[in-house]
Design a protein around this motif. Sequence first.
Motif, PDB file in Angstrom:
ATOM      1  N   GLY A 169      -3.883  15.941  -6.283  1.00 51.49           N
ATOM      2  CA  GLY A 169      -5.322  15.723  -6.137  1.00 51.49           C
ATOM      3  C   GLY A 169      -5.713  14.297  -6.525  1.00 51.49           C
ATOM      4  O   GLY A 169      -4.851  13.425  -6.691  1.00 51.49           O
ATOM      5  N   PRO A 170      -7.028  14.053  -6.712  1.00 52.45           N
ATOM      6  CA  PRO A 170      -7.525  12.700  -6.962  1.00 52.45           C
ATOM      7  C   PRO A 170      -6.970  12.052  -8.232  1.00 52.45           C
ATOM      8  O   PRO A 170      -6.980  10.826  -8.365  1.00 52.45           O
ATOM      9  CB  PRO A 170      -9.042  12.871  -7.071  1.00 52.45           C
ATOM     10  CG  PRO A 170      -9.342  14.287  -6.881  1.00 52.45           C
ATOM     11  CD  PRO A 170      -8.107  15.049  -6.574  1.00 52.45           C
ATOM     12  N   GLN A 171      -6.455  12.867  -9.155  1.00 45.37           N
ATOM     13  CA  GLN A 171      -5.887  12.298 -10.389  1.00 45.37           C
ATOM     14  C   GLN A 171      -4.765  11.294 -10.056  1.00 45.37           C
ATOM     15  O   GLN A 171      -4.581  10.289 -10.761  1.00 45.37           O
ATOM     16  CB  GLN A 171      -5.339  13.424 -11.281  1.00 45.37           C
ATOM     17  CG  GLN A 171      -4.814  12.967 -12.639  1.00 45.37           C
ATOM     18  CD  GLN A 171      -5.909  12.419 -13.559  1.00 45.37           C
ATOM     19  OE1 GLN A 171      -6.938  13.069 -13.741  1.00 45.37           O
ATOM     20  NE2 GLN A 171      -5.718  11.230 -14.109  1.00 45.37           N
ATOM     21  N   ALA A 172      -4.056  11.539  -8.952  1.00 48.30           N
ATOM     22  CA  ALA A 172      -2.958  10.627  -8.569  1.00 48.30           C
ATOM     23  C   ALA A 172      -3.507   9.227  -8.275  1.00 48.30           C
ATOM     24  O   ALA A 172      -2.895   8.219  -8.632  1.00 48.30           O
ATOM     25  CB  ALA A 172      -2.226  11.179  -7.343  1.00 48.30           C
ATOM     26  N   VAL A 173      -4.668   9.158  -7.634  1.00 40.55           N
ATOM     27  CA  VAL A 173      -5.271   7.844  -7.318  1.00 40.55           C
ATOM     28  C   VAL A 173      -5.839   7.213  -8.584  1.00 40.55           C
ATOM     29  O   VAL A 173      -5.751   6.000  -8.778  1.00 40.55           O
ATOM     30  CB  VAL A 173      -6.398   7.982  -6.257  1.00 40.55           C
ATOM     31  CG1 VAL A 173      -6.833   6.617  -5.774  1.00 40.55           C
ATOM     32  CG2 VAL A 173      -5.938   8.802  -5.100  1.00 40.55           C
ATOM     33  N   VAL A 174      -6.416   8.043  -9.435  1.00 38.41           N
ATOM     34  CA  VAL A 174      -6.946   7.515 -10.705  1.00 38.41           C
ATOM     35  C   VAL A 174      -5.802   6.863 -11.481  1.00 38.41           C
ATOM     36  O   VAL A 174      -5.935   5.731 -11.975  1.00 38.41           O
ATOM     37  CB  VAL A 174      -7.598   8.649 -11.536  1.00 38.41           C
ATOM     38  CG1 VAL A 174      -7.950   8.165 -12.945  1.00 38.41           C
ATOM     39  CG2 VAL A 174      -8.847   9.164 -10.834  1.00 38.41           C
ATOM     40  N   ASP A 175      -4.677   7.537 -11.581  1.00 39.62           N
ATOM     41  CA  ASP A 175      -3.547   6.987 -12.353  1.00 39.62           C
ATOM     42  C   ASP A 175      -3.069   5.657 -11.763  1.00 39.62           C
ATOM     43  O   ASP A 175      -2.747   4.726 -12.490  1.00 39.62           O
ATOM     44  CB  ASP A 175      -2.372   7.987 -12.382  1.00 39.62           C
ATOM     45  CG  ASP A 175      -2.709   9.232 -13.190  1.00 39.62           C
ATOM     46  OD1 ASP A 175      -3.711   9.194 -13.940  1.00 39.62           O
ATOM     47  OD2 ASP A 175      -1.982  10.245 -13.058  1.00 39.62           O
ATOM     48  N   ALA A 176      -3.046   5.583 -10.443  1.00 36.72           N
ATOM     49  CA  ALA A 176      -2.528   4.364  -9.803  1.00 36.72           C
ATOM     50  C   ALA A 176      -3.544   3.224  -9.815  1.00 36.72           C
ATOM     51  O   ALA A 176      -3.179   2.063  -9.961  1.00 36.72           O
ATOM     52  CB  ALA A 176      -2.123   4.681  -8.363  1.00 36.72           C
ATOM     53  N   MET A 177      -4.818   3.551  -9.651  1.00 32.85           N
ATOM     54  CA  MET A 177      -5.805   2.471  -9.426  1.00 32.85           C
ATOM     55  C   MET A 177      -6.650   2.098 -10.634  1.00 32.85           C
ATOM     56  O   MET A 177      -6.998   0.928 -10.805  1.00 32.85           O
ATOM     57  CB  MET A 177      -6.760   2.866  -8.287  1.00 32.85           C
ATOM     58  CG  MET A 177      -6.151   2.759  -6.909  1.00 32.85           C
ATOM     59  SD  MET A 177      -7.373   3.110  -5.614  1.00 32.85           S
ATOM     60  CE  MET A 177      -8.367   1.613  -5.604  1.00 32.85           C
ATOM     61  N   LEU A 178      -7.026   3.089 -11.435  1.00 27.37           N
ATOM     62  CA  LEU A 178      -8.019   2.793 -12.486  1.00 27.37           C
ATOM     63  C   LEU A 178      -7.602   1.644 -13.412  1.00 27.37           C
ATOM     64  O   LEU A 178      -8.437   0.799 -13.750  1.00 27.37           O
ATOM     65  CB  LEU A 178      -8.350   4.066 -13.278  1.00 27.37           C
ATOM     66  CG  LEU A 178      -9.554   3.972 -14.218  1.00 27.37           C
ATOM     67  CD1 LEU A 178     -10.842   3.596 -13.473  1.00 27.37           C
ATOM     68  CD2 LEU A 178      -9.774   5.273 -14.987  1.00 27.37           C
ATOM     69  N   PRO A 179      -6.308   1.544 -13.787  1.00 25.37           N
ATOM     70  CA  PRO A 179      -5.938   0.444 -14.687  1.00 25.37           C
ATOM     71  C   PRO A 179      -6.135  -0.946 -14.060  1.00 25.37           C
ATOM     72  O   PRO A 179      -6.145  -1.934 -14.777  1.00 25.37           O
ATOM     73  CB  PRO A 179      -4.439   0.697 -14.952  1.00 25.37           C
ATOM     74  CG  PRO A 179      -4.197   2.118 -14.584  1.00 25.37           C
ATOM     75  CD  PRO A 179      -5.188   2.449 -13.503  1.00 25.37           C
ATOM     76  N   ARG A 180      -6.306  -1.016 -12.717  1.00 24.14           N
ATOM     77  CA  ARG A 180      -6.378  -2.323 -12.054  1.00 24.14           C
ATOM     78  C   ARG A 180      -7.773  -2.676 -11.547  1.00 24.14           C
ATOM     79  O   ARG A 180      -7.971  -3.737 -10.955  1.00 24.14           O
ATOM     80  CB  ARG A 180      -5.398  -2.340 -10.873  1.00 24.14           C
ATOM     81  CG  ARG A 180      -3.971  -1.996 -11.278  1.00 24.14           C
ATOM     82  CD  ARG A 180      -3.084  -1.762 -10.079  1.00 24.14           C
ATOM     83  NE  ARG A 180      -2.952  -2.979  -9.296  1.00 24.14           N
ATOM     84  CZ  ARG A 180      -2.925  -3.021  -7.970  1.00 24.14           C
ATOM     85  NH1 ARG A 180      -3.025  -1.918  -7.269  1.00 24.14           N
ATOM     86  NH2 ARG A 180      -2.796  -4.166  -7.331  1.00 24.14           N
ATOM     87  N   LEU A 181      -8.741  -1.785 -11.737  1.00 26.52           N
ATOM     88  CA  LEU A 181     -10.031  -2.002 -11.068  1.00 26.52           C
ATOM     89  C   LEU A 181     -11.003  -2.882 -11.842  1.00 26.52           C
ATOM     90  O   LEU A 181     -11.879  -3.507 -11.255  1.00 26.52           O
ATOM     91  CB  LEU A 181     -10.713  -0.645 -10.808  1.00 26.52           C
ATOM     92  CG  LEU A 181     -10.078   0.238  -9.729  1.00 26.52           C
ATOM     93  CD1 LEU A 181     -10.742   1.615  -9.707  1.00 26.52           C
ATOM     94  CD2 LEU A 181     -10.212  -0.421  -8.355  1.00 26.52           C
ATOM     95  N   LEU A 182     -10.878  -2.901 -13.173  1.00 28.38           N
ATOM     96  CA  LEU A 182     -11.909  -3.540 -13.989  1.00 28.38           C
ATOM     97  C   LEU A 182     -11.337  -4.691 -14.810  1.00 28.38           C
ATOM     98  O   LEU A 182     -10.150  -4.691 -15.156  1.00 28.38           O
ATOM     99  CB  LEU A 182     -12.539  -2.494 -14.924  1.00 28.38           C
ATOM    100  CG  LEU A 182     -13.198  -1.306 -14.202  1.00 28.38           C
ATOM    101  CD1 LEU A 182     -13.507  -0.178 -15.171  1.00 28.38           C
ATOM    102  CD2 LEU A 182     -14.472  -1.745 -13.477  1.00 28.38           C
ATOM    103  N   SER A 183     -12.208  -5.640 -15.156  1.00 25.59           N
ATOM    104  CA  SER A 183     -11.759  -6.788 -15.953  1.00 25.59           C
ATOM    105  C   SER A 183     -11.555  -6.363 -17.416  1.00 25.59           C
ATOM    106  O   SER A 183     -12.112  -5.351 -17.868  1.00 25.59           O
ATOM    107  CB  SER A 183     -12.803  -7.902 -15.886  1.00 25.59           C
ATOM    108  OG  SER A 183     -13.975  -7.484 -16.559  1.00 25.59           O
ATOM    109  N   ASP A 184     -10.792  -7.168 -18.162  1.00 26.69           N
ATOM    110  CA  ASP A 184     -10.608  -6.898 -19.591  1.00 26.69           C
ATOM    111  C   ASP A 184     -11.955  -6.892 -20.301  1.00 26.69           C
ATOM    112  O   ASP A 184     -12.221  -6.072 -21.177  1.00 26.69           O
ATOM    113  CB  ASP A 184      -9.700  -7.969 -20.220  1.00 26.69           C
ATOM    114  CG  ASP A 184      -8.274  -7.847 -19.708  1.00 26.69           C
ATOM    115  OD1 ASP A 184      -7.944  -6.772 -19.147  1.00 26.69           O
ATOM    116  OD2 ASP A 184      -7.503  -8.825 -19.846  1.00 26.69           O
TER     117      ASP A 184
END
Length: 282
Positions: A138-153
């Motif tokens: 489900g969508p958790q797979a995309v969250v795991d792959a993308m969320l760490p890269r979407l936002l600035s520090d």
Amino acid sequence: MPNKVLNYTERGEGMPLVLIHGFPFDHTIWSRQLEEVGDSVRVLAPDLPGFGQSRALEGGEATMDDYADRLAQWAQEVGLGRFVLVGHSMGGYVAFAFLRRHADMIAGLGLVCTRSGPDSEQGKKGRYEMADNVRERGPQAVVDAMLPRLLSDETREKNPQIVAQLKEIMLRQSKEGIIAALQAMATRPNSSPLLETIEVPTLVVGGAGDQIIPAPEIDLMAATIPGARQERIDGAAHMPMMERPDKLSGMLRDLALGSRTVPNVPEPPDTDNIAKVRTHRG
Ligand code: MLT
């Protein structure tokens, strides 16, 4: 006014500014722009098919053209006439397809953290692997792959609520909608040859810390579009509409007010609704 084509929210009156979200989000990423730009123009934020509360595309493999055609059908049903189209990331891929197929409806163009080129072979392979992971997890797979890269520090440190909000948006998207979009992104054509033919006022925006769309790609795209205005937003990565909403809102307001938008279907006077958000369910 119910709309059967796409679910959308709108605010304000006057020149239509249509904001298309990226993958795998929905129209709520534009909440601040609805609030802030809706004071000056008519801002509309639809959910792409299969996202938010819009029904999915029917039939086999989805293409960017399918999303663009559904968007055109929606714009006609809403009676927008010519409008300013803004696409974020995958929303930008849809905007290029729209430009190819419905250029006469566009009065201005905003390209936010997006690219005109197609996926590499490796990129395509990654999309199909991701689609398999989404089928399984489900969508958790995309969250795991993308969320760490979407936002600035900076966003992560100072605004952790944005991380939580973005995660919530991603988790509520359907498997079906996510998989269709992955297929459409993998098979999208190269839109770079279109760039030098763009004749409407265009704004190209990048986030200074965007890891998904590298700055040189944005620079080249902006340099190729005749007369384009280019902006880079400090403190933002891939999601400037949430990370630095005030900055992006100002740029989008300028774009809308500077575009020669002549709605060919006049809006009836509706003073009650000025400054109120209106949601139309698909
Ligand atoms: C998006 O934000 O729409 C995606 O990151 C685009 C992509 O994966 O190419």
